[in-house]
Design an enzyme around this catalytic site. Structure first.
Site, PDB file in Angstrom:
ATOM      1  N   GLU A 223       0.777  -1.242   0.000  1.00 12.85           N
ATOM      2  CA  GLU A 223       0.000   0.000   0.000  1.00 12.85           C
ATOM      3  C   GLU A 223       0.809   1.294   0.000  1.00 12.85           C
ATOM      4  OE1 GLU A 223      -3.022  -0.206   3.101  1.00 12.85           O
ATOM      5  OE2 GLU A 223      -4.154  -1.713   1.992  1.00 12.85           O
TER       6      GLU A 223
ATOM      7  N   GLU B  34      -6.229  -8.161   0.091  1.00 12.96           N
ATOM      8  CA  GLU B  34      -6.901  -7.791   1.341  1.00 12.96           C
ATOM      9  C   GLU B  34      -8.354  -7.482   1.021  1.00 12.96           C
ATOM     10  OE1 GLU B  34      -5.163  -4.750   3.769  1.00 12.96           O
ATOM     11  OE2 GLU B  34      -3.109  -5.480   3.514  1.00 12.96           O
TER      12      GLU B  34
END
Ligand SMILES: *[C@@H]1O[C@H](CO)[C@@H](O)[C@H](O)[C@H]1NC(C)=O
Length: 422
Positions: A209, A315
């Site tokens: 991320e 995720e």
């Protein structure tokens, strides 16, 4: 004999033509693209997250301890080390890997921070995580699971989230070439550590991320870092010999279309893209009805199925709200019940997070439907890895609680609502 010779020369021709066009497909530890990734993250273990283990933070009695950086900085270091060691020894054990395999899953993704490998001057992090990563790889191998080693925190922080180790208002990783160089060195270390064990550590994810939403300068650094990571992961032997490790690149919060043509075959081999799909980090998303959450999940299928690299949703969660305590950060409230700054009340958080003993049967039915809608959609790509295996007190999020509470099936292919996406 003739047949043998014939097939041998065919093989030789095949290899030769691959070599000539620069096409050297890797021999990955899992048949990505033909079998679906079904997995779970081992979150909150080697990188602390306040919402996954609130007790570790509440027990400090210090509201300024909000991440792993301040955990090492603002309390006695022996106390911190003892707490961490106890946590590393107990949060995930071989029994968890056995239960994950028994639930029909084939992958675990293991977040780890740079500070497991080296800590710079003035950085308060406490190391000691690496032997646990190595144990987890052994346990995964014992139970037939593949491991994704995921660098979740980089020097300077790549996103400023508490789950990068350091909660700060503006990330510093990309703006400092020393930070990036340190991260490159860690990826080289990880790649060489597991280069001869790609049957278990089938994937390395060089950075979780990075904050691509912060602008073009971040994305430029990320793109160069992905090029360098490819080299670091693909060539770990100090020679032209290639590894079989798959490189998993996060989309940096860009639409998949942004990455069209990036590191695609034949020039690049064994690259996959990781996208994270959540529906609770904006007022608009927490305001969705249950049916709107399901429809939005179903709507992800087309871009996942059409992307030109292996596409893994690394995720996601059956939770549909941001109600879990500390999910938005220690001391920060939830949008859903209006306790987050600037948010508007949608509903009460009572009975939708915490212990499943407080969940109504209709809520559990929704969790099952939403879980299945996501699994169906993410398998239009190359598969999924749920966030997360366990948490102290957020059963809406965890695979473990879903299995025992009945909204996640014991076999992930055993769907009750196979037509939920139409
Ligand atoms: C860049 O980061 C390093 C740590 O990785 C730090 O020592 C150095 O002071 C930083 N440079 C600047 C200009 O902030």
């Amino acid at each position: 004999m003739l047949r043998r010779v014939a097939s041998l020369s065919l093989l030789t021709l095949g290899l030769l033509s691959q070599f000539v066009v620069g096409d050297n497909p890797i021999n990955a530890g899992f048949p990505y693209g033909s079998q679906k990734v079904r997995g779970v993250n081992l979150g909150g273990w080697l990188v602390l997250e306040p919402w996954i283990t609130p007790s570790l933070f509440d027990n400090t009695g210090n509201a300024n301890i909000v991440d792993e950086w301040t955990f090492g900085q603002l309390q006695n270091r022996n106390t911190a080390l003892n707490t961490l060691t106890q946590h590393w020894n107990t949060w995930i054990t071989e029994a968890d890997l056995a239960a994950i395999a028994a639930a029909g899953l084939n992958h675990v993704r293991i977040p780890i921070g740079y500070w497991a490998f080296e800590v710079g001057p003035g950085e308060p992090y406490i190391s000691g995580q690496l032997p646990y990563l190595q144990k987890a790889v052994t346990w995964a191998g014992n139970h037939g699971l593949k491991v994704i080693v995921d660098l979740h925190g980089a020097p300077g922080s790549q996103n400023g989230f508490d789950n990068s180790g350091h909660r700060i208002s503006f990330p510093q990783w990309h703006s400092n070439s020393t930070n990036v160089a340190r991260t490159d060195a860690i990826i080289k270390t990880i790649a060489s550590m597991f280069a001869t064990n790609t049957n278990v550590v089938s994937i390395i994810a060089p950075l979780n991320e990075p904050a691509g939403y912060d602008g073009a300068d971040v994305l430029a650094v990320v793109r160069q870092y992905w090029y360098d990571s490819y080299g670091n992961i693909r060539f770990p032997f100090g020679s032209s010999e290639q590894s079989n490790t798959v490189v998993l690149l996060h989309d940096a919060f860009q639409p998949l279309s942004y990455w069209n043509g990036f590191q695609t075959p034949p020039g690049w081999q064994g690259v996959a893209i990781d996208t994270h799909i959540y529906q609770m980090f904006s007022q608009d998303e927490v305001s969705r009805t249950n049916q709107e959450h399901i429809s939005a999940a179903c709507a992800t299928a087309s871009s996942l199925s059409s992307f030109d690299l292996w596409t893994i949703v690394g995720e996601w969660t059956p939770a549909a709200t941001d109600c879990a305590k500390y999910l938005n950060g220690l001391g920060v409230g939830a949008r859903y019940d209006g306790s987050y700054p600037g948010s508007t009340f949608v509903g009460s958080c009572t009975g939708i997070t915490g212990s499943a003993s407080s969940f109504s049967s209709s809520y559990k039915t929704f969790l099952r439907q939403y879980w299945e809608a996501q699994v169906i959609s993410y398998e239009k790509g190359d598969g999924w890895i749920q966030w997360t295996w366990k948490a102290e007190n957020a059963d809406d999020w965890t695979y473990q609680a879903g299995l025992s509470g009945g909204w996640i099936p014991q076999d992930p292919t055993d769907l009750m609502y196979p037509t939920i996406c139409g």
